[in-house]
Design an enzyme around this catalytic site. Structure first.
Site, short mmCIF file in Angstrom:
data_model
loop_
_atom_site.label_atom_id
_atom_site.label_comp_id
_atom_site.label_asym_id
_atom_site.label_seq_id
_atom_site.Cartn_x
_atom_site.Cartn_y
_atom_site.Cartn_z
N GLY A 18 -0.20 39.61 66.73
CA GLY A 18 1.74 39.40 65.77
C GLY A 18 2.47 40.70 65.61
N ASN A 57 17.10 41.68 59.20
CA ASN A 57 16.82 42.49 57.89
C ASN A 57 16.03 43.58 57.90
OD1 ASN A 57 15.36 40.80 57.13
ND2 ASN A 57 17.47 40.73 54.95
N CYS A 90 -0.88 12.05 41.30
CA CYS A 90 -0.74 11.29 40.42
C CYS A 90 0.51 12.02 39.15
CB CYS A 90 -1.59 10.98 38.99
SG CYS A 90 -2.31 11.96 38.56
#
Length: 585
Positions: free
Chosen positions: A19, A53, A169
């Site tokens: 990452g 930022n 629903c």
């Protein structure tokens, strides 16, 4: 900028950083400045302008480029002699197998989703490589050291899913909250421009248990040619005409819902949209009450105008590129969902939301704060150095709290615990019990919902322990595709049947015992297809459906008032994510 080189550890140790986003940028910077010289970094994402930022290794000229590549190029300016290998790929790719992981001294996670974290956890277990797991959410964060056989793994404590679900629903017939309208808008996007999913139908649901008897019969009998057609086929036949889509979705379908009169005995009925009553619908409302258009709710006139423009733009893109994927950072896609959700909210007398709010809710966003990422990245490096010095006794779980403790500490260390014997990831012989209805659960549903989504497998193979070696799911493409629509009971899977499941990519084996259960939940609002037991501790009860900001606020309030120890509070109430989607200024 000087390097910090006075600490005794193996600076040439090979480190794998997974990452290169919010935490990853800070982590790479820290590793290089601490003196590490042999790094590998992987990230599939590219840089978006909203990252700039708080992900300080990136500049505007980097927008659209690989995060891992740009982050590497920037940190090399701090130390040109550092050796960094980059991968602009998914860590779940088969090429990053256990043999690949075995080359590293430590793996450091800076991920933002449950599936990737689960996968890296299992790869580190398979390769027997220490893992430093981390995450942030708003002002909170945590760092955890994971070591096979010594400390509990990422899956020893069950994590809440980062995806909320809502009854179909409710979404299609009786929305009562802004989030219901936003989900409906995202479903409509997929029905018009994405890969259609039958579970994301946006037409009125005549099977709604509340619309039974006469009301449901009248509605079903009154179905027109339009409602029987698939939504995609209908819009293509009408050449994606925005006004025809508006009329069908917000006028005809609403009138159709009104025929289900039982739905409205205790609810305020919706009011169909009448385009002819809107003045200047094509112009938009440009009153100057608010400085930023994204931070105020749009008028219905503005919503209609934006809807038309976004449909024109998205339909052209769909015709030229094929299926589209909804992305909160894609302007036409975000505009479409904002306009759609607010028109529907107005029809059902629900509070309308600004584009800013819709983006937060649609992306299920928890604010990302730069200082939180920086603190957690520093803790990751400190734990990594302890591992490299083989100083396991000093390794801890570090918990960054929103508010200081009574001793005025924001970072609270917590002892690491031993692996749970019942963990279905790191136990010596992992086993779980899955309760489901074998007569209705299909093989495909079992693979996608149970094995992949819930149990975190990537490429499962499933064999029935029946003495015959019957294989019902194969990771080889196309080998068992014909089984997907068949129920588990079709293959003799019933009460107490044992299934041997293995994932060659994760080098992971799991025995699943099936319990046949015909009634898992009586609740229409919270239907349950299956339950899993005999593994991790139960996940915390979900909070009521709310926006991401409201959910975060509720968790913070509970945390602040709870008297549990920091470790238990973290485990039971805080689900931490490194989310790069929004920053609070």
């Amino acid at each position: 900028m000087a390097l910090y080189t006075d600490i005794n550890f193996n600076k040439s140790a090979k480190i794998f950083v997974v990452g290169a986003g919010g935490i990853g940028c800070e982590l790479l910077k820290n590793l290089v400045l601490t003196g590490f010289t042999n790094l590998h970094v992987i990230d599939l994402d590219t840089i978006d302008v909203s990252n700039l930022n708080r992900q300080f290794l990136f500049q505007r000229v980097h927008v659209g480029q690989s995060k891992s590549v740009c982050a590497t190029n920037t940190v090399k300016l701090f130390n040109p002699d550092v050796n960094i290998t980059t991968y602009h790929e998914s860590v779940i790719s088969p090429k990053f197998n256990a043999e690949f992981f075995k080359q590293f001294a430590v793996v450091m996670n800076a991920l933002d989703n449950l599936a990737a974290r689960t996968h890296v956890n299992r790869m580190c277990l398979a390769a027997n490589v220490p893992l430093v797991e981390s995450g942030t959410g708003g002002y909170k964060g945590q760092v955890q050291v994971i070591k096979k056989g010594k400390y509990e793994c990422y899956e020893c404590n069950q994590k809440k899913s980062d995806v909320k679900t809502y009854p179909g629903c409710t979404i299609r017939n009786t929305p009562s909250e802004p989030i219901h309208c936003i989900v409906w808008g995202k479903h409509l996007f997929n029905q018009l421009f994405g890969e259609p999913d039958p579970d994301q139908d946006v037409s009125p649901d005549t099977a709604d248990p509340e619309a039974v008897a006469d009301a449901g019969a009248v509605a079903a009998a009154s179905e027109t040619e339009t409602t029987r057609k698939s939504t995609r086929q209908w819009v293509e036949d009408n050449e994606y005409n925005p006004d025809k889509i508006l009329h069908k979705m917000f006028h005809d379908d609403i009138k159709y819902l009104l025929t289900m009169d039982k739905l409205w005995k205790s609810r305020k009925p919706p009011v169909p949209l009448d385009l002819s009553q809107l003045q200047g619908a094509g112009e938009g409302n440009n009153n100057g009450t608010y400085a930023l258009k994204d931070q105020r709710p749009w008028s219905i006139q503005e919503c209609v105008h934006v809807f038309r423009e976004s449909v024109r733009s998205l339909s052209q893109e769909y015709k030229s590129s094929g299926y589209l994927t909804w992305d909160k950072d894609d302007k036409p896609a975000m505009d479409f969902v904002t306009a759609t959700a607010n028109i529907r909210a107005s029809i059902f007398s629900i509070e309308q939301k600004s584009r800013f709010d819709v983006k937060s809710m649609a992306g299920n966003i928890i604010p990302a704060i730069a200082t939180t990422n920086a603190i957690i990245a520093g803790q990751i490096v400190l734990e990594g150095m302890k591992i490299l010095r083989d100083d396991w006794a000093k390794c801890t779980m570090s918990i960054l709290q929103r508010r200081p403790t009574n001793r005025r500490k924001l970072i609270v260390p917590s002892p690491l615990e031993k692996p749970r014997e019942s963990c279905y990831a790191c136990a010596e012989k992992p086993e779980v019990t899955v309760s489901l209805n074998t007569e209705t659960m299909t093989v495909g549903g079992f693979e996608e919902k149970v094995l992949k989504k819930h149990l975190g497998m990537v490429a499962p193979d499933v064999e029935i322990e029946d003495g015959k070696g019957t294989i019902i799911i194969s990771s080889e493409e196309g080998e068992t595709t014909e089984n997907n629509e068949k129920t588990l009971s079709h293959f003799g899977v019933t009460n107490h049947t044992r299934l041997k499941c293995d994932d060659f990519l994760q080098e992971y084996e799991l025995v699943v015992t099936i319990l046949h259960n015909t009634v898992l939940s009586e609740s229409r609002e919270n239907p349950v297809e299956f339950t899993v037991s005999g593994s991790a501790a139960p996940a915390p009860a979900p909070l009521p459906a709310a926006s991401a900001v409201e959910t975060t606020k509720a968790v913070n309030e509970v945390t602040a008032s709870n008297s549990l120890t920091p470790r238990k509070r973290n485990r039971e109430e805080i689900e931490i994510e490194d989310n790069d989607d929004l920053v609070v200024l």
